[in-house]
Design a protein around this motif. Structure first.
Motif, mmCIF file in Angstrom:
data_model
loop_
_atom_site.group_PDB
_atom_site.id
_atom_site.type_symbol
_atom_site.label_atom_id
_atom_site.label_comp_id
_atom_site.label_asym_id
_atom_site.label_seq_id
_atom_site.Cartn_x
_atom_site.Cartn_y
_atom_site.Cartn_z
ATOM 1 N N THR A 106 0.805 -1.223 0.000
ATOM 2 C CA THR A 106 0.000 0.000 0.000
ATOM 3 C C THR A 106 0.837 1.271 0.000
ATOM 4 O O THR A 106 0.565 2.205 -0.760
ATOM 5 N N ASP A 107 1.866 1.324 0.851
ATOM 6 C CA ASP A 107 2.675 2.544 0.926
ATOM 7 C C ASP A 107 3.434 2.786 -0.378
ATOM 8 O O ASP A 107 3.485 3.908 -0.888
ATOM 9 N N LEU A 108 4.004 1.713 -0.929
ATOM 10 C CA LEU A 108 4.745 1.855 -2.193
ATOM 11 C C LEU A 108 3.804 2.246 -3.337
ATOM 12 O O LEU A 108 4.192 3.003 -4.235
ATOM 13 N N LEU A 109 2.586 1.746 -3.316
ATOM 14 C CA LEU A 109 1.637 2.119 -4.376
ATOM 15 C C LEU A 109 1.380 3.618 -4.335
ATOM 16 O O LEU A 109 1.342 4.286 -5.372
ATOM 17 N N ARG A 110 1.219 4.147 -3.119
ATOM 18 C CA ARG A 110 0.951 5.578 -2.987
ATOM 19 C C ARG A 110 2.163 6.371 -3.481
ATOM 20 O O ARG A 110 2.029 7.390 -4.152
ATOM 21 N N GLU A 111 3.327 5.856 -3.148
ATOM 22 C CA GLU A 111 4.561 6.583 -3.465
ATOM 23 C C GLU A 111 4.954 6.428 -4.935
ATOM 24 O O GLU A 111 5.477 7.349 -5.563
ATOM 25 N N GLN A 112 4.696 5.245 -5.520
ATOM 26 C CA GLN A 112 5.306 4.945 -6.827
ATOM 27 C C GLN A 112 4.310 4.599 -7.942
ATOM 28 O O GLN A 112 4.697 4.479 -9.094
ATOM 29 N N LEU A 113 3.044 4.389 -7.600
ATOM 30 C CA LEU A 113 2.100 3.976 -8.644
ATOM 31 C C LEU A 113 1.111 5.075 -9.024
ATOM 32 O O LEU A 113 0.900 5.343 -10.202
ATOM 33 N N GLY A 130 17.509 4.386 -7.562
ATOM 34 C CA GLY A 130 16.822 5.257 -6.603
ATOM 35 C C GLY A 130 15.539 4.645 -6.087
ATOM 36 O O GLY A 130 14.541 5.329 -5.902
ATOM 37 N N ASN A 131 15.534 3.326 -5.894
ATOM 38 C CA ASN A 131 14.369 2.596 -5.378
ATOM 39 C C ASN A 131 13.147 2.686 -6.305
ATOM 40 O O ASN A 131 12.007 2.692 -5.849
ATOM 41 N N ALA A 132 13.404 2.780 -7.609
ATOM 42 C CA ALA A 132 12.291 2.892 -8.556
ATOM 43 C C ALA A 132 11.649 1.526 -8.799
ATOM 44 O O ALA A 132 12.310 0.587 -9.248
ATOM 45 N N HIS A 133 10.370 1.420 -8.495
ATOM 46 C CA HIS A 133 9.600 0.204 -8.747
ATOM 47 C C HIS A 133 8.649 0.410 -9.922
ATOM 48 O O HIS A 133 8.285 1.528 -10.264
ATOM 49 N N LEU A 134 8.227 -0.707 -10.486
ATOM 50 C CA LEU A 134 7.191 -0.692 -11.524
ATOM 51 C C LEU A 134 6.117 -1.700 -11.123
ATOM 52 O O LEU A 134 6.423 -2.710 -10.496
ATOM 53 N N LEU A 135 4.887 -1.402 -11.500
ATOM 54 C CA LEU A 135 3.858 -2.426 -11.391
ATOM 55 C C LEU A 135 3.668 -2.999 -12.792
ATOM 56 O O LEU A 135 3.108 -2.360 -13.682
ATOM 57 N N VAL A 178 12.135 4.782 -17.479
ATOM 58 C CA VAL A 178 13.217 5.278 -18.346
ATOM 59 C C VAL A 178 14.609 4.918 -17.811
ATOM 60 O O VAL A 178 15.412 4.309 -18.533
ATOM 61 N N PRO A 179 14.935 5.245 -16.552
ATOM 62 C CA PRO A 179 16.289 4.871 -16.094
ATOM 63 C C PRO A 179 16.522 3.358 -16.069
ATOM 64 O O PRO A 179 17.622 2.891 -16.405
ATOM 65 N N VAL A 180 15.504 2.596 -15.685
ATOM 66 C CA VAL A 180 15.676 1.140 -15.660
ATOM 67 C C VAL A 180 15.929 0.622 -17.078
ATOM 68 O O VAL A 180 16.849 -0.167 -17.323
ATOM 69 N N GLN A 181 15.136 1.086 -18.022
ATOM 70 C CA GLN A 181 15.267 0.578 -19.392
ATOM 71 C C GLN A 181 16.563 1.058 -20.049
ATOM 72 O O GLN A 181 17.158 0.322 -20.851
ATOM 73 N N LEU A 182 17.010 2.269 -19.714
ATOM 74 C CA LEU A 182 18.292 2.733 -20.259
ATOM 75 C C LEU A 182 19.413 1.798 -19.813
ATOM 76 O O LEU A 182 20.286 1.425 -20.600
ATOM 77 N N SER A 183 19.355 1.405 -18.560
ATOM 78 C CA SER A 183 20.369 0.497 -18.028
ATOM 79 C C SER A 183 20.297 -0.860 -18.718
ATOM 80 O O SER A 183 21.319 -1.434 -19.136
ATOM 81 N N LEU A 184 19.079 -1.395 -18.865
ATOM 82 C CA LEU A 184 18.929 -2.694 -19.526
ATOM 83 C C LEU A 184 19.332 -2.625 -20.992
ATOM 84 O O LEU A 184 20.011 -3.517 -21.512
ATOM 85 N N ALA A 185 18.917 -1.563 -21.669
ATOM 86 C CA ALA A 185 19.187 -1.466 -23.107
ATOM 87 C C ALA A 185 20.684 -1.419 -23.371
ATOM 88 O O ALA A 185 21.171 -1.869 -24.407
#
Lengths: 417, 417
Positions: free
Chosen positions: A240-247, A335-340, A374-381
């Motif tokens: 719940t907290d992460l959803l509020r912060e990141q979703l 930077g603790n970036a999550h994705l759903l 974007v930052p996650v995918q730049l790293s993967l790409a």
């Protein structure tokens, strides 16, 4: 006059779902602080349509997908807003297992085309959710919306190695239909397209099966077409907290109309599965950083063992390689970036070269793609050894507005008012 | 050495299916006079692989399809026969919920590519059936089989109006995978393709959902993408006498090796659903000759009311029009020719013109297409008013050999011996 007939009523399946939709008004879900998901126990049941957030985001991933992107063909703002109202009314019905309009295949006037195309008659709601999104192109000068483009809806950068096909990328509007029965998902998209005739035109669409991520801890982690569990570390509705912060987008994010909404990134990722299938088990596991059977980190035993990027193997080298997929994608390096994520596997037949046209239709929701996808995918790409086996061929970015509160509300009202 | 691991064993789902496949030998189904179908009560259970006939023909239609056509790329007869033996062994495992080979993703040597691609690990058998067929082109001069081409495998005539695309038509070999879970069907096809690497190449493949016919009276009649019930009058597994007369090839039919087999016709039928959706309910029902809600003949009340082509409506005209689809296709006008249909709906995305690329992947089994599919289709191609809304874009004709009797037998043994 034979009035609206419930799909399930047609087969005499009784009042299980009908009570919620009687008399043309769907009862509002007012449990705004709870995820609007916990009510659908069986695969036939409906999810609530109304709520603070759109369904189909934290809703426990259904098994099947039909995703569609539309170009808007009218240049009249009022017609566009009207279409969104008509779509909302149809979606409120379809998601509850009803026909698309009050005069469906059964009960309509014989001299008129039915309001509903009929192929889902007799099928239950099957957990259908419909989720709408607005592409960046909707905020050009056609509809007077340019001033309302959210900062987080900034165009994605060009990623190294991507080979995007413009015809199956982008779009002014999208609708994500998820359901346990593909016929129900396809029926919903088709009927929305039919309602939009003359105002929108299908730009591209994609079917998917075998959800590749879980969005709830109650779901087992499924496998992608590389045979690995996918989404072990996914953001889940219980966070719940992460959803509020990141979703969920918030009022202070620079586009007040998006408060309670979320940003959707889609990527069609073609896999050359034939090549992958000829690599050794050890190499496959090194690339992912997890073992294939259990999905455990290579230093661990169980799927949900905490990843330890400092762990070393018996040979003194890092147990999880410096360029392992789980390391490159891990929130601790971004930077603790999550994705759903709630993507789907796809097979679109074969490619004329003796290979299956298969892969992953990646879907991820987030509060701000500039800080998350974007930052996650730049790293993967740049560094992911998986790139040898995959190719990004389509991309989409959509602002998914907040949920429809009740029968007087509609998709995008906060944008158009 | 970690030996073969059951897919369901991996998740600890227990011995429900494992008993049948222990010790590397699958028990033969010796109930040759009964349809090999009645044992799979739940959607997770396996159907028996061994039997007089191949599974996947009279088996109650599963919900999902992955159909693939292969070109044979080796010109060595022995390699082809060997491939069929390898495929048979893999199919005996896959249909029982096992991995494709003994050294799968789990339990294999780390330095080797796994025998199994892994994406179905943890999934049950899901009613998977695999059905193999031989195209006419297999009987050319490459493999010394020309003298064994069955008379009933005569090339189909060109039908009026068809617009076949050669790249997605025909093929030397086909495999029909049906299952309740598309991931299981896709996994099976992919692993057979992997086993065939260097000997066969995928020519075309097709996914389908929402079976459009029932093959058992225990199944409700499903709907096609025109919204109508499809397959009400289909040949069903309970029609034992008709099956013997019209479905199964017999020794006296001119190709002894096909005794117990059946002939498969596939047609990919694209529907312009957008146009169809704008026709009136009355016109749609006139075209089919049945009503849309119930599927009843236009002179009747219930789906299974006997068709009466002499019935007249209140206006004194025939209740079922002279060119209605049910009349043109009816056995009584084609020397009592029946088909066992088990087709699937498909949506392959969109077509670049703003329309869904959708339709019906027609599949029909029969004893002799020259007396069954061909005359019926000639009649439909000439007069059916449905032709305004449909287009045949792909065609296939395959001789499906008899079933595999036991672990010492293989697909096509009677042809190659």
């Amino acid at each position: 006059m034979a009035a609206r007939m419930s799909r399930r009523g047609l087969l005499g399946l009784g009042a299980a779902g009908a009570a919620a939709v009687g008399a043309g008004v769907v009862a509002a879900n007012t449990l705004f602080d709870e995820p609007p998901v916990a009510h659908a126990a069986s695969t036939a049941d409906p999810f609530p349509f109304y709520g603070e957030h759109q369904a189909g985001i934290v809703t426990p991933s259904q098994d099947r997908l039909h995703f569609v992107s539309f170009d808007v063909t009218t240049d009249k703002r009022a017609e566009l807003a009207e279409l969104l109202q008509e779509w909302t009314a149809a979606a409120a019905r379809l998601t509850q297992g009803e026909q698309a309009g009050p005069f469906g295949a059964v009960g309509g006037a014989p001299e008129a085309a039915p309001d509903d195309t009929g192929e889902a008659l007799g099928l239950p709601a099957s957990g259908l959710t419909l989720t709408v999104g607005f592409g960046g192109s909707l905020f050009d000068d056609r509809f007077g919306l340019a001033g309302k483009r959210p900062p987080a809806l900034a165009d994605l950068p060009k990623f190294p190695g991507e080979q995007l096909i413009p015809e199956i990328s982008g779009g002014d509007l999208c609708v994500q239909a998820c359901a346990h029965d593909p016929q129900v998902a396809v029926h919903a998209i088709r009927n929305l397209a039919r309602i939009g005739f003359g105002k929108v035109s299908v730009r591209w669409s994609q079917l998917g099966f075998g959800r590749t991520s879980s969005t709830s801890r109650a779901q087992a982690t499924p496998r992608n077409l590389m045979g690995f569990k996918d989404g072990t570390a996914n953001l889940k509705l219980e966070d719940t907290d992460l959803l509020r912060e990141q979703l969920w987008a918030a009022r202070e994010d620079g586009a007040a109309w998006m408060a309670g909404g979320s940003y959707l990134v889609t990527r069609k990722i073609r896999m050359t599965v034939e090549t992958w299938d000829r690599t050794s088990l050890a190499e496959q596991e090194q690339i992912f950083g997890r073992n294939k059977g259990e999905g455990a980190p290579l230093h661990g035993k169980k799927e949900f063992d905490t990843l330890d990027f400092d762990a070393v193997g018996p040979d003194g080298k890092p147990a999880i390689a410096a360029d392992a997929h789980v390391r490159l994608a891990h929130p601790s390096f971004h930077g603790n970036a999550h994705l759903l994520r709630r993507g789907y596997n796809f097979v679109d037949g074969s490619d004329g070269l003796g290979r299956l046209d298969a892969g992953l239709f990646f879907i991820a929701y987030q509060r701000d793609p500039r800080k998350q996808f974007v930052p996650v995918q730049l790293s993967l790409a740049k560094d992911d050894p998986l790139n040898e086996y995959i190719k990004h061929v389509s991309s989409g970015l959509f602002a998914c507005p907040p949920g429809v509160r009740d029968a007087g509300d509609y998709w995008g009202r906060t944008l158009f008012e």
